[in-house]
Design an enzyme around this catalytic site. Structure first.
Site, PDB file in Angstrom:
ATOM      1  N   ASP A   1       0.833  -1.209   0.000  1.00  0.00           N
ATOM      2  CA  ASP A   1       0.000   0.000   0.000  1.00  0.00           C
ATOM      3  C   ASP A   1       0.861   1.250   0.000  1.00  0.00           C
ATOM      4  O   ASP A   1       1.935   1.290   0.615  1.00  0.00           O
ATOM      5  CB  ASP A   1      -0.904   0.020   1.240  1.00  0.00           C
ATOM      6  CG  ASP A   1      -1.653   1.331   1.377  1.00  0.00           C
ATOM      7  OD1 ASP A   1      -2.597   1.554   0.597  1.00  0.00           O
ATOM      8  OD2 ASP A   1      -1.275   2.153   2.238  1.00  0.00           O
TER       9      ASP A   1
ATOM     10  N   TYR B   1       2.544  10.302   1.000  1.00  0.00           N
ATOM     11  CA  TYR B   1       3.757   9.793   1.632  1.00  0.00           C
ATOM     12  C   TYR B   1       4.991  10.324   0.909  1.00  0.00           C
ATOM     13  O   TYR B   1       5.386   9.817  -0.145  1.00  0.00           O
ATOM     14  CB  TYR B   1       3.770   8.263   1.634  1.00  0.00           C
ATOM     15  CG  TYR B   1       2.572   7.614   2.286  1.00  0.00           C
ATOM     16  CD1 TYR B   1       1.795   8.296   3.225  1.00  0.00           C
ATOM     17  CD2 TYR B   1       2.204   6.306   1.967  1.00  0.00           C
ATOM     18  CE1 TYR B   1       0.691   7.701   3.820  1.00  0.00           C
ATOM     19  CE2 TYR B   1       1.109   5.705   2.568  1.00  0.00           C
ATOM     20  CZ  TYR B   1       0.350   6.410   3.477  1.00  0.00           C
ATOM     21  OH  TYR B   1      -0.736   5.822   4.068  1.00  0.00           O
TER      22      TYR B   1
ATOM     23  N   LYS C   1      -3.875   5.866  -3.063  1.00  0.00           N
ATOM     24  CA  LYS C   1      -4.955   6.707  -2.548  1.00  0.00           C
ATOM     25  C   LYS C   1      -5.120   7.973  -3.370  1.00  0.00           C
ATOM     26  O   LYS C   1      -4.235   8.351  -4.134  1.00  0.00           O
ATOM     27  CB  LYS C   1      -4.680   7.036  -1.078  1.00  0.00           C
ATOM     28  CG  LYS C   1      -4.449   5.776  -0.232  1.00  0.00           C
ATOM     29  CD  LYS C   1      -4.210   6.109   1.225  1.00  0.00           C
ATOM     30  CE  LYS C   1      -3.915   4.840   2.023  1.00  0.00           C
ATOM     31  NZ  LYS C   1      -2.522   4.374   1.804  1.00  0.00           N
TER      32      LYS C   1
END
Length: 329
Positions: A51, A56, A82
């Site tokens: 993931d 990030y 995401k």
């Protein structure tokens, strides 16, 4: 490693997943070589679920993960990323410190849950990851915990456009599963009224210390064929380090009542010779609607340790003895 099936789509996912926030230099710089070794170690030990997110390291984690996974068999990789933040280049920076990430990519983050924002974020992620499709796409950090008084505006964006964009991507076959990736399960409950989701990733709120999600929501998910991924089973540290190590709780200092609850849990663990960390990892997997436990990992040693805790044998009597402790108010 054991796998489970996401009920609505039939996708297969390993019970342990690799979280890549650390690959984006969360709190500290992590060498790319360490991340690559960790990813290869995880794959060699059977972890197939990876993931990431644009947030990030402002795209750094996606780029690193994409390169590291490039030579691994794609058919045996389950990849999620995401949407909800669009990245804009900062021409005055080469590397940037922001939002708890250090020496990250030179981009600014903008919250955008509109139809166009979701579509742009998805396309950008495909390029950073070097893939043509995603196994799971999650709307990131919608909810009051992140946005406070602005959440009403952002949630309306999602309802009016973002959810539609994600649904279309699933219909086009470039995404197999859609859902939310959040730190509060109640926003998932609200979102279920506006779209048909496959899976919700809930971080820090399906743990030994924080589990009111089990009162009604797990039953609702089961009835509606919505699967769950339980992320951050250590509550950001304290369930990994224990009461004596005093790791973080929800990224801050652990309050006294939480420390006392950890001590009570440790007492039951000692009685049954069970590792606190093993109990933390395996707890949510006792619920059928939970398909995977997602843990942030940044080096191969930590990967091996997490897999060992996941595989540790825990007797049923332990869980029966632990129930009054973890479900007490």
């Amino acid at each position: 490693m054991k796998t489970r099936i996401i009920d609505s789509s039939g996708s297969r996912i390993t019970e342990l997943g690799f979280g890549s926030a650390g690959a984006g230099n969360l709190f500290r710089p992590v060498p790319y070589e360490d991340i690559t070794k960790a990813i290869n170690k995880a794959h060699s030990l059977g972890i197939q679920y990876f993931d990431t997110a644009p947030h990030y390291g402002a795209g750094l984690a996606e780029r690193r993960l994409g390169v590291a996974l490039h030579d691994l068999p794609r058919a045996y990789i389950f990849l999620s990323t995401k949407v909800g933040r669009v990245l804009h280049a900062d021409k005055n920076s080469v590397k940037k410190d922001a939002d708890c990430y250090v020496q990250a990519s030179p981009f600014d983050r903008e919250y955008d849950y509109t139809y166009d924002g979701i579509m742009r974020s998805f396309e950008d992620s495909l390029q950073r990851l070097g893939v043509s499709q995603i196994d799971m796409l999650l709307m990131h950090d919608i909810g009051e915990l992140t946005h406070k008084e602005k959440n009403r505006v952002y949630f309306q964006q999602a309802v009016e456009g973002g959810f539609k964009a994600m649904t279309e991507l699933r219909e086009q076959g470039v995404v197999r599963n859609i859902g939310l990736g959040v730190n509060e399960w109640k926003i998932c409950d609200q979102a279920m009224e506006h779209a048909q989701f496959d899976c919700f990733m809930v971080a820090n709120c399906f743990t030994l210390l924080n589990n009111d999600i089990t009162q009604t929501f797990t039953d609702k998910c089961r009835k509606n064929q919505v699967s769950l991924i339980a992320a951050a089973p250590f509550n950001s540290g304290i369930l990994a380090k224990g009461s004596k190590g005093l790791g973080h709780y929800f990224y801050g200092e652990a309050p006294q009542d939480i420390v006392e609850k950890v001590i009570a849990i440790e007492s039951v663990c000692e009685e049954f010779d069970v590792s606190l960390q093993a109990a933390a990892i395996q707890y949510a997997l006792r619920y059928d609607c939970v398909k995977s436990i997602l843990i942030g990992m940044t080096n191969d040693v930590r990967v091996a340790q997490n897999v060992a805790w996941y595989e540790e044998d825990i007797p049923e009597a332990f869980w029966q003895a632990l129930a009054p402790v973890i479900y007490s108010k």
